[in-house]
Write an enzyme that holds these catalytic residues in place. Structure first.
Site, PDB file in Angstrom:
ATOM      1  CG  ASP A  26      -2.094   0.935   1.082  1.00  0.00           C
ATOM      2  OD1 ASP A  26      -2.379   1.376  -0.053  1.00  0.00           O
ATOM      3  OD2 ASP A  26      -2.730   1.255   2.109  1.00  0.00           O
ATOM      4  CG  HIS A  83      -0.216   1.576  -9.268  1.00  0.00           C
ATOM      5  ND1 HIS A  83      -0.476   1.302  -7.946  1.00  0.00           N
ATOM      6  CD2 HIS A  83      -1.259   2.345  -9.687  1.00  0.00           C
ATOM      7  CE1 HIS A  83      -1.609   1.880  -7.582  1.00  0.00           C
ATOM      8  NE2 HIS A  83      -2.108   2.528  -8.625  1.00  0.00           N
ATOM      9  CG  ASN A  94      -7.812  -2.180  -5.184  1.00  0.00           C
ATOM     10  OD1 ASN A  94      -6.943  -3.001  -4.891  1.00  0.00           O
ATOM     11  ND2 ASN A  94      -8.051  -1.135  -4.386  1.00  0.00           N
ATOM     12  CD1 TRP A  95     -12.960  -5.373  -9.058  1.00  0.00           C
ATOM     13  CD2 TRP A  95     -12.116  -4.820 -11.062  1.00  0.00           C
ATOM     14  NE1 TRP A  95     -12.311  -6.479  -9.576  1.00  0.00           N
ATOM     15  CE2 TRP A  95     -11.799  -6.167 -10.798  1.00  0.00           C
ATOM     16  CE3 TRP A  95     -11.695  -4.240 -12.262  1.00  0.00           C
ATOM     17  CZ2 TRP A  95     -11.066  -6.947 -11.692  1.00  0.00           C
ATOM     18  CZ3 TRP A  95     -10.971  -5.026 -13.148  1.00  0.00           C
ATOM     19  CH2 TRP A  95     -10.666  -6.359 -12.863  1.00  0.00           C
ATOM     20  NE  ARG A 151      -3.083  -1.176   4.445  1.00  0.00           N
ATOM     21  CZ  ARG A 151      -4.330  -1.199   4.017  1.00  0.00           C
ATOM     22  NH1 ARG A 151      -5.197  -1.985   4.604  1.00  0.00           N
ATOM     23  NH2 ARG A 151      -4.718  -0.450   3.008  1.00  0.00           N
TER      24      ARG A 151
HETATM   25  C1  IPE Z   1      -5.601  -2.707  -0.140  1.00  0.00           C
HETATM   26  O1  IPE Z   1      -5.206  -1.387  -0.331  1.00  0.00           O
HETATM   27  C2  IPE Z   1      -5.572  -3.460  -1.426  1.00  0.00           C
HETATM   28  C3  IPE Z   1      -4.253  -3.723  -1.977  1.00  0.00           C
HETATM   29  C4  IPE Z   1      -3.104  -3.365  -1.449  1.00  0.00           C
HETATM   30  C5  IPE Z   1      -4.229  -4.465  -3.199  1.00  0.00           C
HETATM   31  P1  IPE Z   1      -6.253  -0.227  -0.594  1.00  0.00           P
HETATM   32  O2  IPE Z   1      -5.485   1.017  -0.718  1.00  0.00           O
HETATM   33  O3  IPE Z   1      -7.146  -0.585  -1.708  1.00  0.00           O
HETATM   34  O4  IPE Z   1      -7.106  -0.257   0.751  1.00  0.00           O
HETATM   35  P2  IPE Z   1      -8.000   0.889   1.415  1.00  0.00           P
HETATM   36  O5  IPE Z   1      -8.934   1.384   0.352  1.00  0.00           O
HETATM   37  O6  IPE Z   1      -7.082   1.957   1.881  1.00  0.00           O
HETATM   38  O7  IPE Z   1      -8.686   0.211   2.544  1.00  0.00           O
HETATM   39  C1  IPE Z   2      -1.610   0.054  -3.324  1.00  0.00           C
HETATM   40  O1  IPE Z   2      -1.317   1.414  -3.362  1.00  0.00           O
HETATM   41  C2  IPE Z   2      -1.810  -0.535  -4.695  1.00  0.00           C
HETATM   42  C3  IPE Z   2      -3.167  -1.048  -4.955  1.00  0.00           C
HETATM   43  C4  IPE Z   2      -4.170  -0.976  -4.142  1.00  0.00           C
HETATM   44  C5  IPE Z   2      -3.390  -1.666  -6.249  1.00  0.00           C
HETATM   45  P1  IPE Z   2      -2.482   2.494  -3.430  1.00  0.00           P
HETATM   46  O2  IPE Z   2      -2.793   2.766  -4.869  1.00  0.00           O
HETATM   47  O3  IPE Z   2      -3.644   2.083  -2.617  1.00  0.00           O
HETATM   48  O4  IPE Z   2      -1.769   3.746  -2.801  1.00  0.00           O
HETATM   49  P2  IPE Z   2      -2.435   4.843  -1.864  1.00  0.00           P
HETATM   50  O5  IPE Z   2      -3.019   4.122  -0.693  1.00  0.00           O
HETATM   51  O6  IPE Z   2      -3.488   5.546  -2.681  1.00  0.00           O
HETATM   52  O7  IPE Z   2      -1.302   5.724  -1.490  1.00  0.00           O
HETATM   53 MG    MG Z   3      -4.114   2.396  -0.643  1.00  0.00          MG
END
Ligand code: IPE
Ligand code: IPE
Ligand code: MG
Length: 238
Positions: free
Chosen positions: A19, A36, A67-68, A186
């Protein structure tokens, strides 16, 4: 004196919620997709390091069922990266990893599904670390899927409801046959599971770290392992 990290890491099962990619990019005035891309490089390096440390299994949360909800171009960029790493994944064959994909792959691009199946088959007999990659994965959908599979067996008269055990439920998770995670890491400072390994996490230690995933280093993994080793796990006992 502390034991060498290799001795502490040997045989561990680790879950990693990758994350902070978006925030990493934003701080640099870059598009989220740049985060990413860097995050995927870190994924590859940390996988190699886990191999070297003798970790038993590591599960990377790459894309959740939630994430969708992100903008279409971000989802598209993540899936494109995933496709690129699937092609590269054949390197893991050399590293003797057993690759397993967790999640519902039926809605992913057919060419990705084909590669995922091939990688799993090709690496199934490998004897090194198990590398789980969670894509379109959610802990609740995973539990629902297990319940449906067991209900089907009951319907077919092959199973009595009162004979359903925790072990049976575990065997119907994507992680069947694997040890539950010893700890779930995490980065990015968030303190939640976000639907990650809900069944398997019953007694996992949670280790959160302030570093953003694209900045995550081998030394950070060492620190997480050390923190885990200092925890007192009681499993309900005293
Ligand atoms: C969790 O991260 C999902 C992945 C790392 C793939 P998110 O960034 O999507 O989670 P939330 O929305 O902060 O809970
Ligand atoms: C985790 O990083 C990657 C995925 C969930 C695919 P994020 O994209 O959630 O990064 P933040 O939380 O917005 O910084
Ligand atoms: Mg995130």
């Amino acid at each position: 004196m502390e034991q060498p990290i290799q001795e502490l890491a040997k045989g561990l099962s680790i879950g990693i919620i990758m994350d902070g990619n978006g925030r990493w990019a934003k701080r640099r005035g870059m598009p989220r997709t740049a985060g990413h891309k860097k995050g995927a490089e870190v994924f590859q390096d940390i996988t190699r390091y886990c191999n070297q440390l003798g970790v038993e299994s590591v599960t990377f949360y790459a894309f959740s069922t939630e994430n969708w909800r992100r903008p279409q171009d971000e989802v598209g960029a993540i899936m494109k990266l995933f496709g690129e790493y699937l092609v590269k994944a054949f390197d893991y064959q050399k590293e003797n990893n057993r690759v397993v994909f967790l999640g519902d792959r039926s809605v992913l691009e057919p060419k990705h599904q084909k590669l995922m199946n091939e990688i799993e088959e090709k690496t199934a007999a490998n004897t090194g670390m198990t590398l789980n990659i969670a894509v379109n994965y959610g802990g609740r959908p995973e539990i629902v899927r297990a319940a449906r599979q067991l209900a089907q067996l009951v319907k077919e008269g092959k199973l009595e409801p009162q004979d359903i055990t925790e072990e049976m439920m575990s065997d119907h998770m994507y992680t069947r046959g694997q040890k539950d995670p010893d700890f779930i890491l995490r980065p990015s400072g968030e303190k939640r599971l976000s639907n990650f390994m809900l069944w398997q996490a019953a007694y996992s230690e949670l280790v959160e770290m302030d570093v953003l995933w694209p900045d995550f280093t081998r030394a950070d993994l060492d620190a997480a392992i050390l923190e885990f080793c200092h925890r007192s796990r009681r499993f309900g006992g005293v």
